[in-house]
Scaffold this motif. Structure first.
Motif, PDB file in Angstrom:
ATOM      1  N   PHE A  21       0.533  -1.445  -0.169  1.00 38.78           N
ATOM      2  CA  PHE A  21       0.195  -0.056  -0.050  1.00 38.78           C
ATOM      3  C   PHE A  21       0.504   1.558   0.007  1.00 38.78           C
ATOM      4  CE2 PHE A  21      -3.806  -2.239   2.384  1.00 38.78           C
ATOM      5  CZ  PHE A  21      -4.092  -2.991   1.082  1.00 38.78           C
ATOM      6  N   TYR A  22       1.750   0.762   1.042  1.00 38.96           N
ATOM      7  CA  TYR A  22       3.144   2.641   0.952  1.00 38.96           C
ATOM      8  C   TYR A  22       3.129   2.745  -0.662  1.00 38.96           C
ATOM      9  CZ  TYR A  22       6.004   5.573   3.062  1.00 38.96           C
ATOM     10  OH  TYR A  22       6.765   6.798   2.759  1.00 38.96           O
ATOM     11  N   GLY A  23       3.757   1.833  -0.950  1.00 34.94           N
ATOM     12  CA  GLY A  23       4.585   1.908  -2.308  1.00 34.94           C
ATOM     13  C   GLY A  23       3.685   1.781  -2.984  1.00 34.94           C
ATOM     14  N   ARG A  24       2.756   1.081  -3.760  1.00 33.32           N
ATOM     15  CA  ARG A  24       1.611   1.392  -4.812  1.00 33.32           C
ATOM     16  C   ARG A  24       1.206   2.457  -4.394  1.00 33.32           C
ATOM     17  NH1 ARG A  24       1.903  -5.028  -6.902  1.00 33.32           N
ATOM     18  NH2 ARG A  24       4.227  -5.362  -5.935  1.00 33.32           N
ATOM     19  N   GLY A  25       0.101   2.519  -3.665  1.00 34.16           N
ATOM     20  CA  GLY A  25      -0.330   3.022  -3.684  1.00 34.16           C
ATOM     21  C   GLY A  25      -2.555   1.829  -3.330  1.00 34.16           C
ATOM     22  N   LEU A  26      -3.200   2.541  -2.669  1.00 33.91           N
ATOM     23  CA  LEU A  26      -4.257   1.452  -2.188  1.00 33.91           C
ATOM     24  C   LEU A  26      -4.844   1.471  -3.531  1.00 33.91           C
ATOM     25  CD1 LEU A  26      -5.638   3.799   1.163  1.00 33.91           C
ATOM     26  CD2 LEU A  26      -3.662   2.191   0.582  1.00 33.91           C
ATOM     27  N   GLN A  27      -5.330   1.859  -3.998  1.00 35.10           N
ATOM     28  CA  GLN A  27      -6.085   0.926  -5.565  1.00 35.10           C
ATOM     29  C   GLN A  27      -5.520   0.366  -6.531  1.00 35.10           C
ATOM     30  OE1 GLN A  27      -8.962   4.203  -6.899  1.00 35.10           O
ATOM     31  NE2 GLN A  27      -7.760   5.603  -5.388  1.00 35.10           N
ATOM     32  N   ALA A  28      -3.733   1.055  -6.010  1.00 32.08           N
ATOM     33  CA  ALA A  28      -2.999  -0.261  -7.381  1.00 32.08           C
ATOM     34  C   ALA A  28      -3.183  -0.979  -7.231  1.00 32.08           C
ATOM     35  CB  ALA A  28      -2.020  -0.034  -8.093  1.00 32.08           C
ATOM     36  N   VAL A  29      -2.945  -1.769  -5.221  1.00 30.17           N
ATOM     37  CA  VAL A  29      -2.911  -2.901  -5.091  1.00 30.17           C
ATOM     38  C   VAL A  29      -4.585  -3.698  -4.452  1.00 30.17           C
ATOM     39  CG1 VAL A  29      -2.109  -3.967  -2.535  1.00 30.17           C
ATOM     40  CG2 VAL A  29      -0.557  -2.749  -4.167  1.00 30.17           C
ATOM     41  N   GLY A  30      -4.253  -5.132  -5.190  1.00 32.93           N
ATOM     42  CA  GLY A  30      -5.506  -5.790  -4.251  1.00 32.93           C
ATOM     43  C   GLY A  30      -5.749  -6.818  -3.460  1.00 32.93           C
ATOM     44  N   MET A  31      -6.415  -7.386  -3.086  1.00 37.56           N
ATOM     45  CA  MET A  31      -6.875  -8.867  -2.007  1.00 37.56           C
ATOM     46  C   MET A  31      -5.418  -9.923  -2.794  1.00 37.56           C
ATOM     47  SD  MET A  31      -7.212  -7.535   0.298  1.00 37.56           S
ATOM     48  CE  MET A  31      -8.673  -8.844   1.911  1.00 37.56           C
ATOM     49  N   ASP A  32      -5.523  -9.825  -3.616  1.00 39.60           N
ATOM     50  CA  ASP A  32      -4.758 -11.519  -4.113  1.00 39.60           C
ATOM     51  C   ASP A  32      -3.748 -10.579  -4.379  1.00 39.60           C
ATOM     52  OD1 ASP A  32      -5.628 -13.791  -5.198  1.00 39.60           O
ATOM     53  OD2 ASP A  32      -3.940 -13.425  -7.310  1.00 39.60           O
TER      54      ASP A  32
END
Length: 193
Positions: A21-32
């Protein structure tokens, strides 16, 4: 009460989420993606965190606790008074030099989801309010007027944002010097004259 296994799995998920989340952003990271990085099955991941929203809020809560504890430990090693206020900027300078520094996780998260996500907005406000209260205590301990708290806070917040955008740790040093001047010009003896 959580078992040791539950705490371990939760910690693995939060460690993976924080880095992603910190490195890529919240929206760019999915649960998978978090599942793959943590090594926790998707079914177990959803047992620990019922939704991505709950995981985001847990990530922000833990990040707040860790960030503030690190800052406070660092500042508490300095002599009481103005040196502790200035230590905030020394700590920021150290943080800005970390290879994964991407600015304030709370500002970044609020910028992505704040208006649409009350939990993120609340976490960001809570973090900033706690930082302000901490600085108010340091300013009071330095014998400076309470009004200086807002100015010191703006210097710190501005340094964080400027460092994130510029990619340089130098804004912490510039803000430190400005804080030093503010503190020196607001010493109790100077205000009596």
């Amino acid at each position: 009460m959580k078992t040791v296994e539950q705490e371990t799995l939760e910690g693995r998920v939060l460690d993976a989420a924080e880095g992603l989340f910190y490195g890529r952003g919240l929206q760019a990271v999915g649960m998978d993606t978090i599942r793959a990085a943590s090594g926790v099955s998707l079914k177990r991941l959803y047992q620990i965190f019922a939704s991505k929203d709950s995981l985001v809020e847990a990530y922000l809560c833990r990040r707040d606790e860790r960030w503030r504890a690190s800052l406070e430990r660092f500042a508490d090693e300095r002599p009481a008074g103005s040196e502790r206020v200035l230590a905030v900027f020394d700590w920021l300078h150290r943080w800005f030099r970390e290879p994964d520094f991407r600015g304030c996780a709370f500002v970044n998260s609020y910028g992505e989801l704040g208006a649409a996500h009350p939990g993120v907005a609340a976490a960001a406000r809570s973090h900033k309010d706690a930082f302000r209260r901490y600085l108010a205590g340091l300013v009071a301990g330095a014998g400076a007027p309470d009004a200086l708290t807002g100015q010191i806070l703006l210097l710190a917040e501005g340094a964080i944002t400027t460092a994130a955008i510029s990619g340089s740790p130098e804004p912490a040093l510039h803000a430190r010097e400005a804080a030093r001047v503010l503190l020196a010009s607001n010493r109790p003896a100077d205000r009596e004259n």
